[in-house]
Design a protein around this motif. Structure first.
Motif, mmCIF file in Angstrom:
data_model
loop_
_atom_site.group_PDB
_atom_site.id
_atom_site.type_symbol
_atom_site.label_atom_id
_atom_site.label_comp_id
_atom_site.label_asym_id
_atom_site.label_seq_id
_atom_site.Cartn_x
_atom_site.Cartn_y
_atom_site.Cartn_z
ATOM 1 N N VAL A 69 0.822 -1.207 0.000
ATOM 2 C CA VAL A 69 0.000 0.000 0.000
ATOM 3 C C VAL A 69 0.859 1.261 0.000
ATOM 4 O O VAL A 69 2.056 1.231 0.323
ATOM 5 N N ARG A 70 0.197 2.351 -0.329
ATOM 6 C CA ARG A 70 0.787 3.698 -0.235
ATOM 7 C C ARG A 70 -0.121 4.532 0.653
ATOM 8 O O ARG A 70 -1.347 4.510 0.505
ATOM 9 N N VAL A 71 0.472 5.281 1.582
ATOM 10 C CA VAL A 71 -0.306 6.087 2.504
ATOM 11 C C VAL A 71 0.427 7.399 2.774
ATOM 12 O O VAL A 71 1.661 7.433 2.852
ATOM 13 N N GLN A 72 -0.335 8.471 2.921
ATOM 14 C CA GLN A 72 0.228 9.785 3.215
ATOM 15 C C GLN A 72 -0.211 10.233 4.606
ATOM 16 O O GLN A 72 -1.315 9.929 5.054
ATOM 17 N N GLY A 73 0.671 10.979 5.284
ATOM 18 C CA GLY A 73 0.333 11.455 6.611
ATOM 19 C C GLY A 73 1.553 11.954 7.354
ATOM 20 O O GLY A 73 2.553 12.368 6.733
ATOM 21 N N HIS A 74 1.492 11.911 8.689
ATOM 22 C CA HIS A 74 2.561 12.435 9.534
ATOM 23 C C HIS A 74 2.942 11.427 10.613
ATOM 24 O O HIS A 74 2.078 10.737 11.164
ATOM 25 N N TYR A 75 4.223 11.364 10.926
ATOM 26 C CA TYR A 75 4.697 10.572 12.060
ATOM 27 C C TYR A 75 4.386 11.287 13.375
ATOM 28 O O TYR A 75 4.389 12.522 13.440
ATOM 29 N N PHE A 100 1.832 6.512 13.043
ATOM 30 C CA PHE A 100 1.710 7.373 11.872
ATOM 31 C C PHE A 100 0.238 7.730 11.730
ATOM 32 O O PHE A 100 -0.633 6.857 11.798
ATOM 33 N N LEU A 101 -0.047 9.016 11.542
ATOM 34 C CA LEU A 101 -1.424 9.476 11.367
ATOM 35 C C LEU A 101 -1.698 9.707 9.887
ATOM 36 O O LEU A 101 -1.222 10.686 9.304
ATOM 37 N N PRO A 102 -2.453 8.798 9.232
ATOM 38 C CA PRO A 102 -2.790 9.008 7.820
ATOM 39 C C PRO A 102 -3.621 10.272 7.633
ATOM 40 O O PRO A 102 -4.390 10.673 8.512
ATOM 41 N N ALA A 103 -3.448 10.903 6.497
ATOM 42 C CA ALA A 103 -4.167 12.141 6.197
ATOM 43 C C ALA A 103 -5.674 11.931 6.246
ATOM 44 O O ALA A 103 -6.196 10.928 5.747
ATOM 45 N N HIS A 104 -6.360 12.866 6.901
ATOM 46 C CA HIS A 104 -7.819 12.883 7.001
ATOM 47 C C HIS A 104 -8.375 11.673 7.754
ATOM 48 O O HIS A 104 -9.519 11.257 7.521
ATOM 49 N N GLN A 105 -7.592 11.090 8.656
ATOM 50 C CA GLN A 105 -8.038 9.941 9.433
ATOM 51 C C GLN A 105 -7.881 10.235 10.921
ATOM 52 O O GLN A 105 -7.173 11.160 11.327
ATOM 53 N N GLN A 106 -8.561 9.436 11.737
ATOM 54 C CA GLN A 106 -8.498 9.590 13.185
ATOM 55 C C GLN A 106 -7.652 8.497 13.845
ATOM 56 O O GLN A 106 -7.023 8.724 14.866
ATOM 57 N N LYS A 107 -7.641 7.319 13.242
ATOM 58 C CA LYS A 107 -6.877 6.214 13.816
ATOM 59 C C LYS A 107 -5.415 6.291 13.401
ATOM 60 O O LYS A 107 -5.073 6.859 12.353
ATOM 61 N N LEU A 108 -4.569 5.663 14.218
ATOM 62 C CA LEU A 108 -3.143 5.650 13.949
ATOM 63 C C LEU A 108 -2.725 4.335 13.300
ATOM 64 O O LEU A 108 -3.305 3.274 13.558
ATOM 65 N N LEU A 109 -1.701 4.413 12.490
ATOM 66 C CA LEU A 109 -1.108 3.255 11.835
ATOM 67 C C LEU A 109 0.296 3.069 12.398
ATOM 68 O O LEU A 109 1.122 3.988 12.354
ATOM 69 N N SER A 132 9.260 15.592 10.446
ATOM 70 C CA SER A 132 8.009 16.098 11.024
ATOM 71 C C SER A 132 7.021 16.580 9.967
ATOM 72 O O SER A 132 5.872 16.872 10.288
ATOM 73 N N ASP A 133 7.470 16.657 8.714
ATOM 74 C CA ASP A 133 6.576 17.119 7.656
ATOM 75 C C ASP A 133 5.805 15.936 7.065
ATOM 76 O O ASP A 133 5.988 14.783 7.461
ATOM 77 N N ALA A 134 4.923 16.233 6.127
ATOM 78 C CA ALA A 134 4.092 15.201 5.508
ATOM 79 C C ALA A 134 4.959 14.186 4.776
ATOM 80 O O ALA A 134 5.935 14.546 4.109
ATOM 81 N N GLN A 135 4.579 12.903 4.925
ATOM 82 C CA GLN A 135 5.339 11.823 4.314
ATOM 83 C C GLN A 135 4.423 10.924 3.487
ATOM 84 O O GLN A 135 3.235 10.767 3.786
ATOM 85 N N THR A 136 4.996 10.332 2.441
ATOM 86 C CA THR A 136 4.313 9.302 1.666
ATOM 87 C C THR A 136 5.068 7.996 1.874
ATOM 88 O O THR A 136 6.251 7.893 1.544
#
Length: 245
Positions: A69-75, A100-109, A132-136
């Motif tokens: 998978v591919r996911v975007q968000g922040h550590y 990791f907090l995926p973009a536009h989500q509430q749960k953590l990965l 600390s910036d957005a990561q893919t």
């Protein structure tokens, strides 16, 4: 002339029942070995599978499959977990996990960054700073490392400083520790030549690999043969002693 005494009905029944149970257990172990061989083949094939959006499999991952998978968000850079018993640990290193907090989500990965080698001492290796910036991120969406008997209970709950260290990593314990919900699997990142982490995609079957199932199958089949051998031994006719007149 037969070499056996006539056995009691109950001894025949018990022997037959024992042989049947042992044989069935042996066959079951062989089936488990074949099943895990197939899991390993699917896992190996998953490493080269096409990427798909994380949202498509996040909450309901396919059974016995490991999507890439591919996911975007922040550590969450201040919440790091160290697994202190990775299988390829030959120099005292640790496996590093970060929420990791995926973009536009509430749960953590929970993300497995990989293995960080040590220097042969008991001192944990120095962790490089996390972005600390957005990561893919790209990798395999797979079950968390296996758990086992934890002497003393939940090690994470007893620690107050980060990073936190444990010899097992249970997603439910991590979720309780973070006071938030986690996705049902973790993300094992793809290899990156520029990363300091060693990343080896492996399916954790260390507690019961296929070879161990086959060893147990051999053991059960041996028990079945032993039951027959004992039955024959106990019901053999004893030779009559002869004396010279």
């Amino acid at each position: 002339m037969t070499f056996m005494r006539r056995p009691a009905w109950w001894s025949v029944l018990l022997t037959a029942l024992g042989v049947l149970v042992f044989a069935r257990l042996g066959v079951w172990q062989l089936h488990r070995a074949d099943f895990k061989d197939e899991l390993l083949r699917r896992y190996a094939a998953a490493a080269g599978a096409p990427l798909q959006p994380f949202d498509a499999v996040a909450d309901q991952p396919p059974v016995d499959a490991y999507p890439r998978v591919r996911v975007q968000g922040h550590y969450l850079t201040d919440r790091v977990y160290l697994l202190d018993n990775p299988r390829h640990d030959s120099l005292g290193g640790v496996e590093v996990f970060v929420p990791f907090l995926p973009a536009h989500q509430q749960k953590l990965l929970l993300v497995d960054l990989g293995f960080l080698p040590g220097n042969g001492t008991d001192t944990p290796p120095q962790l490089p700073p996390l972005p600390s910036d957005a990561q893919t991120l790209e990798g395999l969406y797979q079950p968390s490392p296996g758990t086992g008997l934890e002497m003393g209970g939940n090690a994470l709950a007893r620690q107050t400083q980060w990073p936190k260290t444990s010899i097992y990593l249970d997603l439910h314990q991590v979720a309780d520790d973070l006071h938030t919900a986690l996705y049902p699997r973790m993300l094992s990142l793809d290899k990156d030549p520029s990363a300091i982490y060693l990343r080896v995609h492996t399916l954790d079957l260390s507690s019961m690999p296929p070879a161990r199932h086959r060893a147990y199958a051999f053991q059960w089949f041996t028990f079945a043969i032993a039951a027959v051998a004992i039955f024959l031994f106990l019901h053999r006719k004893k030779r009559r002693s002869t004396s010279d007149g």
